[in-house]
Design a protein around this motif. Structure first.
Motif, short mmCIF file in Angstrom:
data_model
loop_
_atom_site.label_atom_id
_atom_site.label_comp_id
_atom_site.label_asym_id
_atom_site.label_seq_id
_atom_site.Cartn_x
_atom_site.Cartn_y
_atom_site.Cartn_z
N SER A 1 -4.62 -3.00 -1.03
CA SER A 1 -5.72 -4.15 -1.58
C SER A 1 -5.11 -5.56 -0.75
CB SER A 1 -5.36 -4.40 -2.94
OG SER A 1 -4.33 -4.78 -3.32
N ASP A 2 -5.85 -6.59 -0.79
CA ASP A 2 -5.76 -7.91 -0.35
C ASP A 2 -4.57 -8.40 -0.97
OD1 ASP A 2 -6.51 -9.81 1.45
OD2 ASP A 2 -7.17 -11.10 -0.09
N ALA A 3 -4.30 -8.00 -2.32
CA ALA A 3 -3.23 -8.87 -3.05
C ALA A 3 -1.87 -8.12 -2.38
CB ALA A 3 -3.33 -8.34 -4.49
N GLN A 4 -2.02 -6.58 -2.27
CA GLN A 4 -0.85 -5.86 -1.88
C GLN A 4 -0.48 -6.34 -0.53
OE1 GLN A 4 -2.52 -2.12 -2.60
NE2 GLN A 4 -1.16 -1.64 -3.97
N PHE A 5 -1.61 -6.70 0.43
CA PHE A 5 -1.12 -6.94 1.73
C PHE A 5 -0.54 -8.31 1.63
CE2 PHE A 5 -1.94 -9.33 5.61
CZ PHE A 5 -1.50 -8.55 6.63
N ASP A 6 -1.09 -9.20 0.86
CA ASP A 6 -0.52 -10.56 0.78
C ASP A 6 0.83 -10.34 0.19
OD1 ASP A 6 -2.70 -11.83 1.58
OD2 ASP A 6 -3.40 -12.47 -0.41
N LYS A 7 1.33 -9.68 -0.45
CA LYS A 7 2.83 -9.46 -0.94
C LYS A 7 3.79 -9.21 0.24
CE LYS A 7 2.29 -7.76 -5.78
NZ LYS A 7 2.59 -6.83 -6.83
N LEU A 8 3.25 -8.13 0.99
CA LEU A 8 3.91 -7.83 2.29
C LEU A 8 3.85 -8.87 3.09
CD1 LEU A 8 2.63 -4.20 2.76
CD2 LEU A 8 4.77 -4.96 2.06
N ALA A 9 2.87 -9.75 3.47
CA ALA A 9 2.55 -10.87 4.31
C ALA A 9 3.67 -11.95 3.86
CB ALA A 9 1.38 -11.30 4.42
N THR A 10 3.66 -12.21 2.72
CA THR A 10 4.62 -13.41 2.00
C THR A 10 5.98 -13.04 2.22
OG1 THR A 10 2.77 -13.92 0.46
CG2 THR A 10 5.06 -14.84 -0.04
N ALA A 11 6.36 -11.85 2.23
CA ALA A 11 7.70 -11.42 2.32
C ALA A 11 8.05 -11.59 3.57
CB ALA A 11 7.83 -10.07 1.61
N ALA A 12 7.26 -11.09 4.61
CA ALA A 12 7.71 -11.04 5.95
C ALA A 12 7.67 -12.76 6.27
CB ALA A 12 6.45 -10.46 6.82
N TRP A 13 6.62 -13.67 6.00
CA TRP A 13 6.51 -14.92 6.56
C TRP A 13 8.15 -15.58 5.96
CZ3 TRP A 13 4.08 -18.33 9.50
CH2 TRP A 13 3.97 -19.50 9.36
#
Length: 187
Positions: A150-162
């Protein structure tokens, strides 16, 4: 420890993000949890204030609690813990260079969505893919994962990577809070 020893043991920062990849289970859990919470709130609001000396036991267990517990266990079986690692500086710099911000062809102005200095539509998927070190995303695994998030799940991964690459994660240092400093000062 001397500098060379520290340098020999240097590693890039890592973090983990746990995601339940079964959306139906998550929805069912939310439905049952809401019912349990609603009954608990009703029971709490219907209890009369006053002398509770005769109340020898707590509230009765909710009839849906076993179902809620089962769903939690099932969700755990469908949860993947992703380990992400910061990128080496040359790889980070290349990722920025490969995902330049979009510009409007008529005005030459930067697309407002790309305010971070990158094309966010291409940069973040590339960043997340490059940052995940476990589980291994070989073959078509990345595409399958990306398409199932989901967009929220992807955002969790993207935020962690950033955050691994752009947020200072050094151990806070303060002479006043250092245990050895306090001990030597007689505290």
């Amino acid at each position: 420890m001397d500098f060379d020893s520290i340098l020999d043991q240097a590693t890039l920062a890592e973090t983990t993000v746990a995601l339940c990849l079964n959306g139906r289970l998550r929805a069912e859990y939310e439905r049952v949890k809401n019912a349990v919470d609603e009954r608990a709130a009703q029971a709490e609001s219907s209890s009369l204030p006053g002398d509770d000396r005769l109340a020898s036991r707590g509230p009765a267990p909710d009839p849906d609690q076993p179902e809620l517990d089962r769903l939690v266990e099932e969700m755990r079986r469908h949860t993947v813990e992703f380990t992400l690692r910061a990128l080496p500086r040359p790889e980070w710099t290349k990722l920025f260079a490969d995902n330049t911000p979009r510009t409007d062809r008529q005005t030459g102005k930067r697309d407002p969505r790309d305010g971070l200095g990158v094309n966010v539509e291409t940069f973040f998927p590339a960043l997340v893919k490059a940052s995940i070190v476990s589980p291994e995303l070989t073959g078509n695994r990345w595409t399958r994962l990306y398409d199932s998030l989901s967009d929220a799940q992807f955002d969790k991964l993207a935020t962690a990577a950033w955050n691994l690459n752009r947020v200072d994660d050094d151990v806070p240092f303060s002479l006043t809070s250092s245990p050895s400093r306090r001990n030597s000062a007689g505290s």
